[in-house]
Design an enzyme around this catalytic site. Structure first.
Site, PDB file in Angstrom:
ATOM      1  N   ARG A  65     -31.938 -36.685  14.309  1.00 58.67           N
ATOM      2  CA  ARG A  65     -32.370 -37.351  12.791  1.00 58.67           C
ATOM      3  C   ARG A  65     -31.083 -36.557  11.801  1.00 58.67           C
ATOM      4  NH1 ARG A  65     -36.765 -37.130  14.080  1.00 58.67           N
ATOM      5  NH2 ARG A  65     -36.915 -35.562  15.638  1.00 58.67           N
ATOM      6  N   THR A  66     -31.011 -35.075  12.033  1.00 62.02           N
ATOM      7  CA  THR A  66     -29.760 -34.567  11.225  1.00 62.02           C
ATOM      8  C   THR A  66     -28.344 -35.113  11.295  1.00 62.02           C
ATOM      9  OG1 THR A  66     -31.139 -32.558  11.614  1.00 62.02           O
ATOM     10  CG2 THR A  66     -28.646 -32.121  10.678  1.00 62.02           C
ATOM     11  N   ARG A  80     -23.492 -28.023  13.347  1.00 64.53           N
ATOM     12  CA  ARG A  80     -25.079 -27.472  14.654  1.00 64.53           C
ATOM     13  C   ARG A  80     -24.525 -26.894  15.484  1.00 64.53           C
ATOM     14  NH1 ARG A  80     -30.326 -30.493  15.737  1.00 64.53           N
ATOM     15  NH2 ARG A  80     -30.547 -29.825  13.627  1.00 64.53           N
ATOM     16  N   HIS A 124     -31.260 -23.545   8.335  1.00 72.63           N
ATOM     17  CA  HIS A 124     -30.998 -24.743   8.604  1.00 72.63           C
ATOM     18  C   HIS A 124     -31.355 -25.129   7.173  1.00 72.63           C
ATOM     19  CE1 HIS A 124     -31.259 -28.798   9.336  1.00 72.63           C
ATOM     20  NE2 HIS A 124     -32.474 -29.323  10.313  1.00 72.63           N
ATOM     21  N   LYS A 172     -11.396 -25.526  28.175  1.00 73.02           N
ATOM     22  CA  LYS A 172      -9.973 -24.921  28.999  1.00 73.02           C
ATOM     23  C   LYS A 172     -10.038 -23.845  28.098  1.00 73.02           C
ATOM     24  CE  LYS A 172      -7.763 -29.333  27.513  1.00 73.02           C
ATOM     25  NZ  LYS A 172      -6.417 -29.661  27.159  1.00 73.02           N
TER      26      LYS A 172
HETATM   27  C1  NCD Z   1     -35.235 -29.327  13.314  1.00 73.47           C
HETATM   28  C2  NCD Z   1     -34.272 -28.451  14.107  1.00 73.47           C
HETATM   29  O1  NCD Z   1     -32.747 -28.672  14.634  1.00 73.47           O
HETATM   30  O2  NCD Z   1     -34.550 -26.976  13.780  1.00 73.47           O
HETATM   31  N1  NCD Z   1     -35.124 -31.125  13.777  1.00 73.47           N
HETATM   32  C3  NCD Z   1     -34.379 -31.330  12.455  1.00 73.47           C
HETATM   33  O3  NCD Z   1     -33.177 -30.523  12.301  1.00 73.47           O
HETATM   34  N2  NCD Z   1     -35.205 -32.159  11.461  1.00 73.47           N
HETATM   35  C4  NCD Z   1     -36.542 -28.851  14.306  1.00 73.47           C
HETATM   36  C5  NCD Z   1     -36.467 -28.260  14.866  1.00 73.47           C
HETATM   37  O4  NCD Z   1     -35.935 -28.698  16.147  1.00 73.47           O
HETATM   38  O5  NCD Z   1     -37.869 -28.516  16.319  1.00 73.47           O
END
Ligand code: NCD
Length: 353
Positions: A87-88, A137, A170, A116
């Site tokens: 999703r993100t 991320r 997050h 590398k």
């Molecule tokens: C979450 C995350 O990645 O922290 N997912 C998300 O971004 N909606 C929650 C999770 O992974 O449990």
């Protein structure tokens, strides 16, 4: 002239409190990097909610879609997602597309020169030479913050958005959660005064941490942390909430709290962070939202989940009008449109549309 922050070394910066780091994430008094929820205040949150609703309205017609598309044409973004994401990642990509931004992505360090032996910092610095925005991320807590700090020192600084940093934070999920709460309680007095229960793996769930940080901006909220003792909220965050005078309670029985809450925020067990298979020893089923709870959940309360879910919410619950997790997914895209447009100073154009 952009204010380039110099004169502070990383060690000193890293030790600052979140609220003190805030000034390093702004440029000309406008938000530039999105790194941690402690950088946001109530006026900013209200503004993001208002702008997001406005954008959703604009996007309902073809003229509006074309307007949004024209806002950031010619800009490029890098989506550096070296931890799993559905999703993100997709919602950031969709958000960029809505604003006319082109995206590139790296989703695995195995495909980059990190294999590398290139330093992670140099990898991200390289991205900054090609793009106007970096969304990242990363499994390491604090890495997005480090990159924002480093990019502030170069002559062409590029904004960084933290799309999940290890077990730590997050922030954009928390902002979409705030928007979802805001929409749900728009006709019921807003988020102020609400009782919100967080359920499950609170120790390692970054979405819970980030949302709890943001909720200090609302008055009279009460937070219930419902978790097995091994997975209760970290002491650092409890300390923060005490200091911010946010009322909270730790509990371990879910059914006790359901009749009195306005929102239940469910989470899955974060067993990818296990060190010695400790999750297997926990009976997580006590932290599932059972179908019979629908009868005791107040009629205007909502059920949230950042997703992905496992078994903590059975699929039958999806049809209940209080289930908000699929709305959260959609809201995530619109909130990210708002955030990117705001970083690139297009909020005024949107308001005037
Ligand atoms: C979450 C995350 O990645 O922290 N997912 C998300 O971004 N909606 C929650 C999770 O992974 O449990």
């Amino acid at each position: 002239m952009a204010k380039v922050i110099k004169g502070i070394d990383w060690e000193t910066f890293h030790k600052l409190r979140g609220s003190e780091k805030k000034e390093y994430f702004i440029r000309d008094e406008k938000i530039f990097h999105i790194i941690m929820p402690q950088q946001f205040d109530r006026p900013f949150l209200d503004e993001i909610c208002e702008l997001t609703s406005k954008i959703r309205g604009i996007a309902k017609g073809n003229k509006g879609i074309a307007f949004l598309q024209s806002l950031l044409q010619g800009k490029r973004a890098m989506l550096y997602f070296v931890q799993p994401s559905t999703r993100t990642f997709l919602s950031f990509m969709a958000a960029c597309q809505i604003l006319g931004i082109q995206c590139s992505d790296v989703r695995d360090t195995a495909t980059s020169s990190e294999m590398k032996g290139e330093w992670q910092e140099d990898t991200v610095r390289t991205f900054s030479s090609y793009v106007d925005l970096i969304v990242m991320r990363h499994p390491q807590a604090g890495f997005a913050e480090r990159i924002a700090f480093l990019l502030n020192q170069i002559s062409r600084p590029v904004p960084v958005i933290n799309a999940g940093s290890g077990k730590d934070q997050h922030p954009t999920q928390a902002l979409l959660d705030i928007y979802t709460l805001h929409r749900s309680f728009e006709n019921y007095g807003g988020i102020d005064g609400k009782k919100i229960a967080f359920v499950g793996d609170l120790r390692r769930g970054r979405t819970v941490r980030s949302l709890a940080y943001l909720l200090r901006n609302y008055s009279d909220v009460t937070l219930y942390f419902v978790a097995p003792p091994e997975l209760q909220l970290g002491e650092d965050l409890k300390e923060y909430l005490r200091e911010q005078q946010v009322a909270f309670e730790e509990m371990d029985r879910l059914e006790e709290v359901i009749p009195s809450v306005d929102a239940v925020y469910m989470t899955r067990i974060q067993d990818e962070y296990d060190e010695a298979g400790e999750s297997k020893r926990i009976d997580y089923s006590a932290y599932y939202f059972k179908k019979e709870y629908l009868k005791i959940l107040p009629p205007n309360a909502i059920i949230m989940h950042p997703l992905p879910r496992r078994d903590e919410i059975p699929v039958e619950i999806d049809a209940d009008k209080r289930a908000m997790y699929w709305r959260q997914v959609r809201n995530g895209m619109w909130v990210r449109v708002t955030l990117i447009a705001t970083i690139f100073l297009k909020d005024k154009d949107i308001k005037e549309y």
